[in-house]
Design an enzyme around this catalytic site. Structure first.
Site, PDB file in Angstrom:
ATOM      1  N   CYS A 220       8.182 -20.737   6.530  1.00 47.39           N
ATOM      2  CA  CYS A 220       6.980 -20.370   7.268  1.00 47.39           C
ATOM      3  C   CYS A 220       7.337 -19.981   8.692  1.00 47.39           C
ATOM      4  CB  CYS A 220       5.971 -21.504   7.377  1.00 47.39           C
ATOM      5  SG  CYS A 220       5.123 -21.852   5.877  1.00 47.39           S
TER       6      CYS A 220
ATOM      7  N   TRP B   6       5.503 -19.511   3.060  1.00 47.30           N
ATOM      8  CA  TRP B   6       6.383 -19.738   1.914  1.00 47.30           C
ATOM      9  C   TRP B   6       5.659 -20.793   1.081  1.00 47.30           C
ATOM     10  CZ3 TRP B   6       9.287 -23.712  -0.285  1.00 47.30           C
ATOM     11  CH2 TRP B   6      10.311 -23.309  -1.146  1.00 47.30           C
TER      12      TRP B   6
ATOM     13  N   ARG C 160      13.116 -16.621   8.056  1.00 49.86           N
ATOM     14  CA  ARG C 160      12.799 -17.970   7.577  1.00 49.86           C
ATOM     15  C   ARG C 160      12.357 -17.975   6.118  1.00 49.86           C
ATOM     16  NH1 ARG C 160      12.241 -21.489  11.744  1.00 49.86           N
ATOM     17  NH2 ARG C 160      10.707 -22.811  10.721  1.00 49.86           N
TER      18      ARG C 160
ATOM     19  N   LYS D 179      26.965 -18.185  -2.626  1.00 49.09           N
ATOM     20  CA  LYS D 179      26.650 -16.929  -1.943  1.00 49.09           C
ATOM     21  C   LYS D 179      26.220 -15.883  -2.958  1.00 49.09           C
ATOM     22  CE  LYS D 179      26.189 -17.943   1.119  1.00 49.09           C
ATOM     23  NZ  LYS D 179      26.121 -19.070   1.885  1.00 49.09           N
TER      24      LYS D 179
ATOM     25  N   LYS E 298      14.988 -19.893   5.074  1.00 45.18           N
ATOM     26  CA  LYS E 298      16.153 -20.153   5.927  1.00 45.18           C
ATOM     27  C   LYS E 298      16.207 -21.610   6.372  1.00 45.18           C
ATOM     28  CE  LYS E 298      19.736 -19.154   8.411  1.00 45.18           C
ATOM     29  NZ  LYS E 298      21.000 -18.991   7.669  1.00 45.18           N
TER      30      LYS E 298
ATOM     31  N   GLU F  63      31.083 -22.606  -2.541  1.00 49.81           N
ATOM     32  CA  GLU F  63      30.368 -21.775  -1.567  1.00 49.81           C
ATOM     33  C   GLU F  63      30.361 -20.304  -2.003  1.00 49.81           C
ATOM     34  OE1 GLU F  63      28.344 -22.188   0.688  1.00 49.81           O
ATOM     35  OE2 GLU F  63      28.435 -20.428   1.960  1.00 49.81           O
TER      36      GLU F  63
ATOM     37  N   GLU G 299      22.750 -16.714  -4.515  1.00 46.58           N
ATOM     38  CA  GLU G 299      21.635 -16.588  -3.580  1.00 46.58           C
ATOM     39  C   GLU G 299      21.201 -15.144  -3.392  1.00 46.58           C
ATOM     40  OE1 GLU G 299      21.935 -19.849  -0.050  1.00 46.58           O
ATOM     41  OE2 GLU G 299      23.609 -18.469  -0.169  1.00 46.58           O
TER      42      GLU G 299
ATOM     43  N   HIS H 182      38.252 -29.043 -19.399  1.00 47.21           N
ATOM     44  CA  HIS H 182      37.334 -30.092 -19.842  1.00 47.21           C
ATOM     45  C   HIS H 182      35.946 -29.543 -20.164  1.00 47.21           C
ATOM     46  CE1 HIS H 182      40.379 -32.989 -18.853  1.00 47.21           C
ATOM     47  NE2 HIS H 182      40.486 -32.474 -17.643  1.00 47.21           N
TER      48      HIS H 182
ATOM     49  N   ASN I 286       2.752 -25.279   8.843  1.00 50.59           N
ATOM     50  CA  ASN I 286       4.050 -25.302   8.180  1.00 50.59           C
ATOM     51  C   ASN I 286       4.279 -26.741   7.739  1.00 50.59           C
ATOM     52  OD1 ASN I 286       6.683 -25.009   7.386  1.00 50.59           O
ATOM     53  ND2 ASN I 286       7.503 -24.550   9.401  1.00 50.59           N
ATOM     54  N   GLY I 287       4.554 -26.956   6.452  1.00 52.37           N
ATOM     55  CA  GLY I 287       4.781 -28.312   5.962  1.00 52.37           C
ATOM     56  C   GLY I 287       3.944 -28.600   4.726  1.00 52.37           C
TER      57      GLY I 287
HETATM   58  N1  HGA Z   1       1.850 -26.210   2.235  1.00 50.86           N
HETATM   59  C1  HGA Z   1       1.438 -24.992   2.861  1.00 50.86           C
HETATM   60  C2  HGA Z   1       2.475 -24.496   3.861  1.00 50.86           C
HETATM   61  C3  HGA Z   1       3.769 -24.205   3.187  1.00 50.86           C
HETATM   62  C4  HGA Z   1       4.995 -24.219   4.079  1.00 50.86           C
HETATM   63  O1  HGA Z   1       5.082 -24.787   5.135  1.00 50.86           O
HETATM   64  N2  HGA Z   1       6.057 -23.567   3.672  1.00 50.86           N
HETATM   65  O2  HGA Z   1       7.226 -23.592   4.465  1.00 50.86           O
HETATM   66  C5  HGA Z   1       1.143 -23.921   1.837  1.00 50.86           C
HETATM   67  O3  HGA Z   1       1.584 -23.985   0.686  1.00 50.86           O
HETATM   68  O4  HGA Z   1       0.428 -22.986   2.183  1.00 50.86           O
END
Ligand code: HGA
Length: 627
Positions: free
Chosen positions: A2, A76, A27, A497, A622, A493, A500, A516, A102-103
């Protein structure tokens, strides 16, 4: 994860916010939105779009917004699909309060039930939406009680009811030209300008407008207006926060002519390693200076063991660090995935030193492991790339990697800088514990100093070769990466890479493990990248080299297609494998910093050939600020 950008001031708010969000794109996100208000307007105007920022810009073109304050967000998704409705900002019932977040609000279902019972109507699947309704309800209750709360007062009450993690930006049409921000977990940085104020999730989002920044601590709120910013705790008590002057060049966070940030960052590695080493070693005295340590040398020397916790690429650096520290300092090292640390019910040992490795310093899993270690009585050290980040503030010592801002989601220069920092730590511990004398230390330091020039040589010699190899191998369905000893984490690693950024399935294995199980995978379609460098002067390296040659033969005997990473001057390897990428000779413990470079280039060119979004791979973010 986010990106949040908020602005109040005389500039045109939409371009400031959209441009800021663009600089936070690294991010990772899957939808975007913006809310704007002005003193003349009774409502806040919201515009959102699924997908990339250009979709939001297209909507804004058709429905231009203007105002004097606003907030934007790249989401995100954690709760609810990445649709337009679920994109932030989210509104209360009246449309007069908006929130970006964010969270994760862990108790959102419970709060949603309570608010629904009070008549609130929810229109999204997100956890975030409850925050807007909660603030609305708190303000309504306070008005009914005859003691109306201002926005910041209502936010204070609201955050106390939330469990989980949040960085918040809140606007209210009733209180124009004001942004309220709060932090408990994910980062928030406040920009303090002349007659204008900014918030963002990270420095690059606002660095074009101001260099004067304040990093919110957990439990901080900021109230931003044109006149300035005030800082309080969640009870509204004023707190003093230091202004940090950011010296980065904004250009450092731009592509500078490279096609992708990742390629630029791969090429920046010689500089990043030089800067991480700079000022930390003395060839005269043979001493290592780690700088920002509250732990004295005696305390470091007394550590009975080290517990490292990290995630992803940093976890690979941690594994390589284990080999370095155990070999140079003869100190036992345990390495954990940070996300697993607390679940293994670790045995408390206050004499064990905790070591956290995180590029952003904000990785939620790593911070949780750090808290656990501290609760068990351990002192902690952090290796981190962002000055002032949470992990550093919580630690008893920090070794900053001076890689500069890393924008590409797939970490490159932060990884090689972490290896450099770990090598310095291993040297320091080796000296303190009496395993390295001055002459040995100076000899290793002289080798470390040569690493950046050797990487420059690899970049010059291996780039074209990797680009050509990508033509032959970009259609592979799977890849294997093999290494032994300190080279095994580099195999992991290399595989990470490739996964990803190219979405090809890849696995890293200790070369000796093939027989094995994984040998069953080998056929004429399987590329197998093998780390088979050698240090002629080191008997352990020679033994490892010989064993790895046997593993290569086991692969070729089953028609696997081997790409070897080998040391210049090795005349044996060419006849055994399909392709060889040569790198300059280096001591066993420093070779990993060189070996990873061709693996990064190979992954990069394969991903580019496959048309993948190299800097922002799907589903990845990120800085991972949720557990
Ligand atoms: N939980 C919130 C925000 C998601 C978030 O912080 N992503 O990094 C949502 O799903 O909208």
């Amino acid at each position: 994860m986010c990106g949040i950008v908020g602005y109040v001031g005389p500039r045109k708010v939409v371009p400031v916010i959209v441009e800021g969000l663009r600089r936070l794109e690294y991010r990772g996100y899957d939808s975007a939105g913006i809310a704007v208000g002005s003193p003349e307007s009774a409502l806040l105007e919201v515009c959102r779009a699924p997908g990339k920022l250009q979709n939001l810009e297209a909507v804004l073109k058709d429905h231009p917004l203007d105002g004097t304050y606003g907030i934007g967000h790249t989401r995100w998704a954690t709760h609810g699909r990445p649709t337009e409705e679920n994109a932030h900002p989210h509104r209360d019932c009246t449309g007069r309060i908006v929130v970006v977040h964010n969270g994760i609000v862990e108790n959102y279902l419970e709060l949603k039930r309570e608010l629904t019972a009070l008549g609130h109507k929810f229109v999204t699947e997100t956890d975030t939406e409850i925050i807007a309704h909660l603030i609305e309800q708190i303000q309504k209750d306070s008005e009914d009680a005859g003691a109306p709360l201002k926005l910041e007062g209502a936010v204070q009450r609201a955050v106390k009811l939330l469990t989980g993690a949040f960085a918040l930006g809140v606007l209210s049409a009733a209180e124009p030209d004001k942004i309220v921000a709060a932090r408990s977990g994910p980062p928030v940085v406040v920009g303090v300008g002349e007659g204008e104020s900014f918030i963002a999730s990270d420095v690059p989002g606002i660095l074009h407008y101001t260099r004067n920044m304040v990093f919110l601590a957990d439990g901080d709120m900021a109230i931003l207006t044109r006149q300035g910013v005030t800082f309080t705790d969640f009870d509204g008590n004023p707190v003093k926060r230091e202004l940090t002057r950011i010296h980065w060049d904004p250009i450092q966070a731009e592509k500078g002519g490279y096609k992708h940030f990742m390629l630029k960052e791969i090429w920046e590695q010689p500089r990043a390693i030089r800067d991480t080493t700079l000022g930390r070693i003395s060839l005269d005295s043979g001493k290592v200076f780690l700088g920002e340590m509250d732990l004295g040398d005696e305390e470091l020397a007394r550590a009975a063991s080290i517990n490292i916790a990290a995630c992803g690429t940093s976890w690979h650096a941690a594994l390589a660090g284990k080999y370095m520290i155990e070999r140079l300092a003869r100190l036992p090292v345990d390495v954990d995935y940070a996300s697993e640390y607390r679940y293994r019910n670790p045995i408390p040992d206050p004499a064990a030193l905790g070591l956290l490795i995180t590029q952003s310093g904000e990785t939620a899993d790593t911070l949780a492991a750090q808290r656990e270690m501290k609760a068990m009585g351990s002192k902690t050290i952090a290796i981190c790339n962002v000055v002032g980040a949470m992990v550093a503030r919580e630690a008893h010592g920090v070794i900053y990697t001076h890689a500069g801002p890393e924008i590409g989601v797939a970490s490159t220069k932060a990884f090689s800088s972490q290896l450099t920092a770990l090598f310095l730590l291993a040297l320091k511990l080796g000296q303190l514990r009496g395993h390295l004398d001055k002459a040995q230390s100076v000899a290793l330091m002289e080798e470390l100093i040569k690493v950046p020039a050797k990487i420059e040589e690899i970049l010059r010699s291996a780039s074209d070769q990797c680009e050509k190899l990508a033509v032959n191998f970009s259609n592979a369905r799977d890849f294997l990466y093999l290494g032994r000893g300190v080279h095994f984490p580099i195999a992991l690693e290399g595989a990470l890479k490739l996964k990803e950024i190219s979405y090809i399935h890849a696995e890293g294995y200790p070369a000796g493990e093939m027989k094995h199980g994984p040998n069953a995978l080998i056929d004429e379609t399987l590329p197998v990248v093998v780390l088979v460098t050698r240090d002629e002067t080191d008997p352990a390296s020679k033994l490892r080299y010989e064993k790895t040659l046997s593993n290569i033969q086991e692969v070729t005997a089953r028609s696997g297609r081997v790409i070897a990473i080998a040391t210049e001057g090795d005349s044996t390897i060419g006849s055994l494998v399909e392709q060889t990428i040569f790198i300059p000779p280096a001591p066993e413990l420093l070779a990993p910093i060189l070996e990873v470079v061709p693996l990064q280039l190979l992954a990069y060119y394969i991903a580019v050939r496959r048309g993948a979004d190299v800097d922002q791979p799907r589903n990845l973010a990120k800085s991972v600020t949720v557990e």
